[in-house]
Design an enzyme around this catalytic site. Structure first.
Site, PDB file in Angstrom:
ATOM      1  CB  SER A  68      -3.598  -8.420  -2.550  1.00  0.00           C
ATOM      2  OG  SER A  68      -2.978  -7.555  -3.464  1.00  0.00           O
ATOM      3  CE  LYS A  69       0.223 -15.076  -2.273  1.00  0.00           C
ATOM      4  NZ  LYS A  69      -0.737 -15.975  -2.871  1.00  0.00           N
ATOM      5  NE  ARG A  70      -2.633  -5.487  -6.739  1.00  0.00           N
ATOM      6  CZ  ARG A  70      -2.940  -4.228  -6.417  1.00  0.00           C
ATOM      7  NH1 ARG A  70      -2.195  -3.236  -6.823  1.00  0.00           N
ATOM      8  NH2 ARG A  70      -4.016  -3.962  -5.702  1.00  0.00           N
ATOM      9  CG  HIS A  71      -0.587  -3.864  -1.544  1.00  0.00           C
ATOM     10  ND1 HIS A  71      -1.815  -4.466  -1.603  1.00  0.00           N
ATOM     11  CD2 HIS A  71      -0.702  -2.703  -2.213  1.00  0.00           C
ATOM     12  CE1 HIS A  71      -2.645  -3.696  -2.269  1.00  0.00           C
ATOM     13  NE2 HIS A  71      -2.004  -2.624  -2.656  1.00  0.00           N
ATOM     14  N   GLY A  72       3.083  -6.800  -1.040  1.00  0.00           N
ATOM     15  CA  GLY A  72       4.159  -7.356  -0.217  1.00  0.00           C
ATOM     16  C   GLY A  72       3.673  -8.616   0.454  1.00  0.00           C
TER      17      GLY A  72
END
Ligand code: GLU
Length: 468
Positions: free
Chosen positions: A238-242
């Protein structure tokens, strides 16, 4: 029989890299078998579907080079076929109308939960008297009550579903719109899809779709469900990872060939080979070789592959992209500066992506307006200036302004002063580029040109050399 695969995104947002990978696997499967790869935009959710999202998806696929055959199919235009399929099922007693209100359904589920059972529709409208046709109601599929449905998945192997676990699915909502499971079956059959390759998040829909194929008497495609992509921490990517949108990678300066190579290796492998040309991927790809477990996103590997493709690219082919990036960095005129293709050739082997390359090329077209403080303190101590001044004087008189001649000049000067090359190269680098990093100094100055080099060095001396 010719193999036909498809990618069927819902145009409700960006093209996610997971979606791009699914599209790539479908594309590779079709191309490997000399079949067709089709594109269907699943735009039946009118509220959430946008033209902008459709455009982003088409652009992203085109950028990646995943070309599709035939015209794009828009699901919303197949409404008549969806309605006809539901009517056929109704007429054959394989579907029925359901007038259950929301309150009734809520109460039913609450009871089931209270009794420790899984909440699911219990089929009560199968046996009820018909309600008024003009009152809001849905149409449900009369799904089998006994037996099993086995998905013979090309990736996951046999996955067995107990039919009692599958309740009577809604085919048509009360507003007359078809649901995903109905539309997807009708459209895949109409498009002659032989292999449905999609994300594993759809696996639970597949037994229902298989039952619909049977009920409608349609030929059943083969199925392959691709495990999801996880971030380095093992949670769903998800966005959290990049970055997750394909456009973000494009903007960050990744090359489509690198993305395709990387996404192909995300869940699929062929021995321990890492670098594959498109042609090799087409030759070697077999959806049966896709792994059964989630793939981990690895930014370092993507960067490594991108650097590889960047080094291998022809500098001419990168010029338009780099020019546009330079313009965004404020350099609108590359014509009156050094040859851009030569600048790219110097930088492409030391950049991880096109954004880095463009920012590394910027100083060739724009003199530094400030200097890296730390680098100045480290490399432009008092002892550096006599060396720099000697260089400026002799450079002005140098016969040929070539990398070789500049190299000989710098090494000769350093020898005379009894210092290593870096003692002169770093100060010059800072004065011409503003910072301590650039391609080799001789090639850099050769490309920058004598006049501009000397101008920047003199300006730097004025700006940075402490008055005595
Ligand atoms: N529109 C569905 C999605 O984007 C497609 C599912 C499928 O491939 O069947 O998830």
């Amino acid at each position: 029989m010719s193999i036909r695969t498809r990618f069927a995104p819902s145009p409700t947002g960006m093209l996610h890299i997971g979606g791009a990978r699914t599209a790539l696997f479908s594309w590779l499967h079709a191309r490997h078998h000399g079949g067709q790869f089709l594109l269907r935009i699943e735009d039946t959710d009118r509220e959430r579907s946008t033209e902008e999202a459709t455009r982003v998806i088409l652009d992203g696929l085109q950028w990646l080079g995943l070309d599709w055959d035939e015209d794009v199919v828009f699901q919303s235009r197949n409404r008549e076929a969806h309605v006809a399929a539901v009517e056929k099922l109704l007429a054959e007693g394989k579907a029925y109308r359901c007038w259950c209100s929301k309150e009734e359904l809520d109460a039913m589920r609450a009871e089931q939960r209270a009794a420790g059972r899984k909440p699911m529709y219990d089929g009560r409208c199968r046996h009820r008297d018909a309600g008024p046709l003009d009152a809001p109601h849905v149409i449900r599929f009369r799904s089998p009550d006994a037996g099993q449905t086995v998905v013979r998945d090309m990736v996951l192997g046999d996955v067995v579903f107990d039919n009692r676990e599958l309740d009577d699915l809604i085919l048509m909502r009360s507003d007359g719109s078809p649901t995903y499971n109905l539309a997807v079956v009708v459209d895949d059959a109409a498009m002659g899809i032989t292999h449905v390759i999609r994300g594993a998040d759809h696996l639970n829909n597949t037994p229902r779709q298989m039952q619909l194929y049977e009920a409608l008497g349609l030929p059943m495609p083969s199925f392959a469900h691709i495990p999801l992509i996880h971030g380095p921490d093992g949670a769903k990517m998800s966005k959290r990872h990049g970055a997750v949108a394909v456009t973000e990678y494009r903007e960050a300066g990744y090359l489509p060939d690198a993305m395709v190579n990387y996404l192909a290796r995300l869940g699929w492998s062929h021995g321990d080979q890492e670098v594959f040309s498109r042609q090799e991927l087409i030759e070697l790809f077999d959806v049966r070789d896709v792994g059964k477990t989630a793939a981990r996103f690895d930014q370092d590997k993507l960067d490594w592959l991108n650097a590889h493709y960047l080094r291998a690219a022809s500098p001419e082919a990168l010029a338009d992209d780099v020019r546009a990036r330079l313009a965004a960095l404020g350099v609108t005129d590359t014509e009156s500066g050094p040859d851009l293709v030569r600048a790219i050739a110097l930088l492409q082997e030391r950049s991880r992506n096109l954004a880095e390359l463009a920012s590394g090329a910027r100083f060739f077209y724009a003199a530094p307006d400030e200097y890296d403080d730390k680098a100045v303190r480290k490399h432009l101590k008092a002892s550096a200036w006599p060396l720099v001044e000697d260089f400026a004087r002799e450079a002005a008189a140098l016969e040929d302004w070539t990398a070789e001649a500049i190299h000989v000049l710098i090494s000769g000067l350093c020898e005379r002063h009894g210092v290593k090359m870096g003692r002169l190269a770093q100060p010059i680098r800072i004065l011409v580029s503003g910072g301590p990093v650039s391609p080799p100094i001789d090639a850099t100055l050769a490309l920058l040109g004598r006049e501009e080099t000397l101008r920047r060095i003199r300006r730097g001396i004025e700006a940075l050399k402490p008055a005595v």
